[in-house]
Design a protein around this motif. Structure first.
Motif, PDB file in Angstrom:
ATOM      1  N   VAL A   1       0.863  -1.174   0.000  1.00  0.00           N
ATOM      2  CA  VAL A   1       0.000   0.000   0.000  1.00  0.00           C
ATOM      3  C   VAL A   1       0.900   1.225   0.000  1.00  0.00           C
ATOM      4  O   VAL A   1       1.767   1.368   0.873  1.00  0.00           O
ATOM      5  N   LEU A   2       0.731   2.113  -0.986  1.00  0.00           N
ATOM      6  CA  LEU A   2       1.502   3.351  -1.028  1.00  0.00           C
ATOM      7  C   LEU A   2       0.867   4.350  -0.067  1.00  0.00           C
ATOM      8  O   LEU A   2      -0.328   4.634  -0.159  1.00  0.00           O
ATOM      9  N   VAL A   3       1.662   4.869   0.867  1.00  0.00           N
ATOM     10  CA  VAL A   3       1.147   5.772   1.905  1.00  0.00           C
ATOM     11  C   VAL A   3       1.782   7.143   1.699  1.00  0.00           C
ATOM     12  O   VAL A   3       2.924   7.380   2.089  1.00  0.00           O
ATOM     13  N   THR A   4       1.048   8.050   1.065  1.00  0.00           N
ATOM     14  CA  THR A   4       1.566   9.398   0.884  1.00  0.00           C
ATOM     15  C   THR A   4       1.490  10.133   2.221  1.00  0.00           C
ATOM     16  O   THR A   4       0.506  10.027   2.938  1.00  0.00           O
ATOM     17  N   GLY A   5       2.545  10.852   2.560  1.00  0.00           N
ATOM     18  CA  GLY A   5       2.576  11.498   3.874  1.00  0.00           C
ATOM     19  C   GLY A   5       2.767  10.507   5.001  1.00  0.00           C
ATOM     20  O   GLY A   5       2.423  10.787   6.151  1.00  0.00           O
ATOM     21  N   GLY A   6       3.333   9.351   4.699  1.00  0.00           N
ATOM     22  CA  GLY A   6       3.470   8.294   5.694  1.00  0.00           C
ATOM     23  C   GLY A   6       4.537   8.544   6.742  1.00  0.00           C
ATOM     24  O   GLY A   6       4.659   7.762   7.688  1.00  0.00           O
TER      25      GLY A   6
ATOM     26  N   VAL B   1       6.146   4.206   2.176  1.00  0.00           N
ATOM     27  CA  VAL B   1       5.984   5.633   2.463  1.00  0.00           C
ATOM     28  C   VAL B   1       6.474   6.448   1.276  1.00  0.00           C
ATOM     29  O   VAL B   1       7.595   6.264   0.789  1.00  0.00           O
ATOM     30  N   PHE B   2       5.610   7.380   0.834  1.00  0.00           N
ATOM     31  CA  PHE B   2       5.987   8.363  -0.188  1.00  0.00           C
ATOM     32  C   PHE B   2       5.814   9.729   0.453  1.00  0.00           C
ATOM     33  O   PHE B   2       4.690  10.142   0.746  1.00  0.00           O
ATOM     34  N   ASP B   3       6.919  10.421   0.724  1.00  0.00           N
ATOM     35  CA  ASP B   3       6.860  11.638   1.544  1.00  0.00           C
ATOM     36  C   ASP B   3       8.051  12.534   1.189  1.00  0.00           C
ATOM     37  O   ASP B   3       9.165  12.042   1.017  1.00  0.00           O
ATOM     38  N   ASN B   4       7.795  13.847   1.098  1.00  0.00           N
ATOM     39  CA  ASN B   4       8.903  14.760   0.814  1.00  0.00           C
ATOM     40  C   ASN B   4       9.626  15.213   2.080  1.00  0.00           C
ATOM     41  O   ASN B   4      10.582  15.989   2.011  1.00  0.00           O
ATOM     42  N   LEU B   5       9.167  14.731   3.245  1.00  0.00           N
ATOM     43  CA  LEU B   5       9.810  14.988   4.542  1.00  0.00           C
ATOM     44  C   LEU B   5       9.854  16.471   4.899  1.00  0.00           C
ATOM     45  O   LEU B   5      10.677  16.903   5.711  1.00  0.00           O
TER      46      LEU B   5
ATOM     47  N   PHE C   1       8.318   0.925   9.283  1.00  0.00           N
ATOM     48  CA  PHE C   1       7.433  -0.224   9.067  1.00  0.00           C
ATOM     49  C   PHE C   1       7.432  -0.692   7.614  1.00  0.00           C
ATOM     50  O   PHE C   1       6.723  -1.631   7.270  1.00  0.00           O
ATOM     51  N   GLY C   2       8.219  -0.021   6.775  1.00  0.00           N
ATOM     52  CA  GLY C   2       8.315  -0.354   5.365  1.00  0.00           C
ATOM     53  C   GLY C   2       9.242   0.632   4.694  1.00  0.00           C
ATOM     54  O   GLY C   2       9.747   1.559   5.342  1.00  0.00           O
ATOM     55  N   PRO C   3       9.487   0.473   3.405  1.00  0.00           N
ATOM     56  CA  PRO C   3      10.444   1.346   2.718  1.00  0.00           C
ATOM     57  C   PRO C   3       9.937   2.780   2.586  1.00  0.00           C
ATOM     58  O   PRO C   3       8.733   3.039   2.577  1.00  0.00           O
ATOM     59  N   LEU C   4      10.887   3.713   2.471  1.00  0.00           N
ATOM     60  CA  LEU C   4      10.602   5.125   2.231  1.00  0.00           C
ATOM     61  C   LEU C   4      11.062   5.490   0.830  1.00  0.00           C
ATOM     62  O   LEU C   4      12.201   5.205   0.445  1.00  0.00           O
ATOM     63  N   ILE C   5      10.173   6.130   0.062  1.00  0.00           N
ATOM     64  CA  ILE C   5      10.531   6.720  -1.221  1.00  0.00           C
ATOM     65  C   ILE C   5      10.347   8.228  -1.087  1.00  0.00           C
ATOM     66  O   ILE C   5       9.215   8.709  -1.007  1.00  0.00           O
ATOM     67  N   PRO C   6      11.425   8.995  -1.014  1.00  0.00           N
ATOM     68  CA  PRO C   6      11.270  10.453  -0.919  1.00  0.00           C
ATOM     69  C   PRO C   6      10.660  11.004  -2.210  1.00  0.00           C
ATOM     70  O   PRO C   6      11.082  10.638  -3.316  1.00  0.00           O
ATOM     71  N   GLY C   7       9.659  11.860  -2.066  1.00  0.00           N
ATOM     72  CA  GLY C   7       9.026  12.433  -3.248  1.00  0.00           C
ATOM     73  C   GLY C   7       7.872  13.330  -2.889  1.00  0.00           C
ATOM     74  O   GLY C   7       7.351  13.294  -1.773  1.00  0.00           O
ATOM     75  N   ASP C   8       7.473  14.142  -3.856  1.00  0.00           N
ATOM     76  CA  ASP C   8       6.398  15.115  -3.686  1.00  0.00           C
ATOM     77  C   ASP C   8       5.210  14.696  -4.535  1.00  0.00           C
ATOM     78  O   ASP C   8       5.388  14.345  -5.721  1.00  0.00           O
TER      79      ASP C   8
ATOM     80  N   ALA D   1       4.760  14.323 -10.962  1.00  0.00           N
ATOM     81  CA  ALA D   1       4.216  13.142 -11.636  1.00  0.00           C
ATOM     82  C   ALA D   1       5.295  12.104 -11.914  1.00  0.00           C
ATOM     83  O   ALA D   1       5.038  10.890 -11.837  1.00  0.00           O
ATOM     84  N   ASP D   2       6.504  12.540 -12.238  1.00  0.00           N
ATOM     85  CA  ASP D   2       7.572  11.590 -12.554  1.00  0.00           C
ATOM     86  C   ASP D   2       7.981  10.794 -11.315  1.00  0.00           C
ATOM     87  O   ASP D   2       8.193   9.573 -11.390  1.00  0.00           O
ATOM     88  N   GLU D   3       8.097  11.472 -10.168  1.00  0.00           N
ATOM     89  CA  GLU D   3       8.456  10.771  -8.933  1.00  0.00           C
ATOM     90  C   GLU D   3       7.382   9.766  -8.550  1.00  0.00           C
ATOM     91  O   GLU D   3       7.680   8.637  -8.140  1.00  0.00           O
ATOM     92  N   LEU D   4       6.122  10.174  -8.684  1.00  0.00           N
ATOM     93  CA  LEU D   4       5.029   9.251  -8.377  1.00  0.00           C
ATOM     94  C   LEU D   4       5.034   8.059  -9.326  1.00  0.00           C
ATOM     95  O   LEU D   4       4.853   6.910  -8.906  1.00  0.00           O
ATOM     96  N   ASP D   5       5.261   8.322 -10.602  1.00  0.00           N
ATOM     97  CA  ASP D   5       5.244   7.241 -11.587  1.00  0.00           C
ATOM     98  C   ASP D   5       6.315   6.203 -11.275  1.00  0.00           C
ATOM     99  O   ASP D   5       6.056   4.989 -11.333  1.00  0.00           O
ATOM    100  N   ARG D   6       7.504   6.660 -10.898  1.00  0.00           N
ATOM    101  CA  ARG D   6       8.574   5.728 -10.568  1.00  0.00           C
ATOM    102  C   ARG D   6       8.221   4.906  -9.324  1.00  0.00           C
ATOM    103  O   ARG D   6       8.532   3.704  -9.265  1.00  0.00           O
TER     104      ARG D   6
END
Length: 334
Positions: A4-9, A30-34, A44-51, A55-60
């Protein structure tokens, strides 16, 4: 294991939902720009830094992780900031969500649990607040969240994206194990501010309004433990995946506590005195906000079980640990 992708996680509520997802057998990503979240909360799972506006960061992120669903917490959420800087609020909350939805469509992800708010109601004509209460938000923050809910209606009809819009009341507390908790900079929420006073970090609590039409004159709110809130999110996710039906639900306890009652509860739990001073009402603050959570209880087979004392006890333990860590860190770097 389903992801599950958790934006702002990396934020307060998002991180507790990641913990609940992991406990339920999902892998939270976690998808979060911190910008306001904390890297240390991503345990509790991996972090992908992004905003979410990129759109490109989300797509990846979607391409590499292939989530089955999204939990969406990334937002500008401070009401006063939304009034002072509405462009930022609408850019993040509305434009960011549209970018996220476009990416979901591109990757055939059709389920999203959305962090909404009781601010979509505005001043309620009667209590407790039901989902049928008129939606009349009075702040850019509340209006941005309602706009997103309306967008979800249209995307449901046109594209089959199912959403669970969970309208929060007042979250509080922390993980009982002390792994994560409420940590905002600056801190504006009542319970951590009162705990700051109890610890001597603030001189007193300014009570914004002491002449409301409530039993003790101070504003009344519905406080829910963040772990109860997180469990509601997992239940809502399961509902979406199993029932394939969009829902909008109040998530609260159905019990109101005044500012004065919170102060007294903090004094009981901590054994510390909390000095207060009277201040003016904040613009747009209603006297009382209390949820009717019966629909969430019925559809999700979920109910908040932790009371105000537990909320404050868990928050107090976290608060002390956080301040102790900050003190040690400061000494180590002097």
């Amino acid at each position: 294991m389903q992801r599950v992708l958790v934006t702002g996680g990396a934020g307060y509520i998002g991180s507790h939902c990641c913990k609940a997802l992991a406990a339920a057998g999902y892998e939270p990503v976690v998808f979060d720009n911190l910008s306001t979240g904390h890297r240390s909360f991503c345990r509790f799972g991996p972090l992908i830094p992004g905003d979410i506006r990129d759109a490109d960061e989300l797509d990846r992120a979607f391409q590499s992780m292939m989530p089955v669903a999204v939990m969406h917490f990334a937002a500008q959420s401070i009401v006063s900031d939304s009034t002072a800087r509405p462009f930022d609020t609408y850019d993040i909350n509305v434009n960011g969500t549209l970018t996220l939805l476009r990416t979901m469509l591109n990757h055939n992800v059709r389920s999203i649990v959305f962090s909404s708010t009781c601010a979509v109601y505005g001043p309620a004509p009667r209590l407790p607040i039901m989902e049928a209460t008129p939606l009349q938000p009075i702040s850019p923050y509340g209006r941005s969240k309602l706009m997103v809910e309306r967008i979800f209606d249209d995307f449901d009809d046109a594209y089959g994206i199912r959403s669970a819009r969970l309208r929060y009341f007042n979250a509080g507390g922390a993980d009982p194990m002390g792994l994560i908790g409420e940590w905002h900079e600056p801190e504006t929420h009542l319970i951590p501010v009162v705990l700051d006073v109890a610890m001597g970090l603030r001189k007193s609590l300014r009570v914004n309004g002491s002449n409301y039409d409530t039993p003790d004159g101070t504003a009344v709110r519905d406080y829910i433990h963040v772990d109860d809130l997180a469990e509601a999110h997992v239940a809502a996710l399961r509902y979406l995946l199993e029932e394939d039906e969009s829902i909008a639900l109040n998530v609260g306890t159905g019990i109101g506590n005044s500012v004065d009652e919170v102060v007294r509860a903090v004094e009981r739990v901590t054994g510390m005195r909390v000095p207060t001073e009277d201040g003016p009402r904040r613009q747009g603050d209603p006297a009382e906000l209390v949820a009717d959570p019966s629909r969430a209880q019925s559809l999700l087979d979920w109910k908040a079980t932790r009371n105000l004392e537990t909320i404050i006890s868990d928050a107090w333990a976290w608060h002390q640990a956080l301040r102790q860590h900050e003190t040690v860190h400061h000494k180590e770097n002097v």
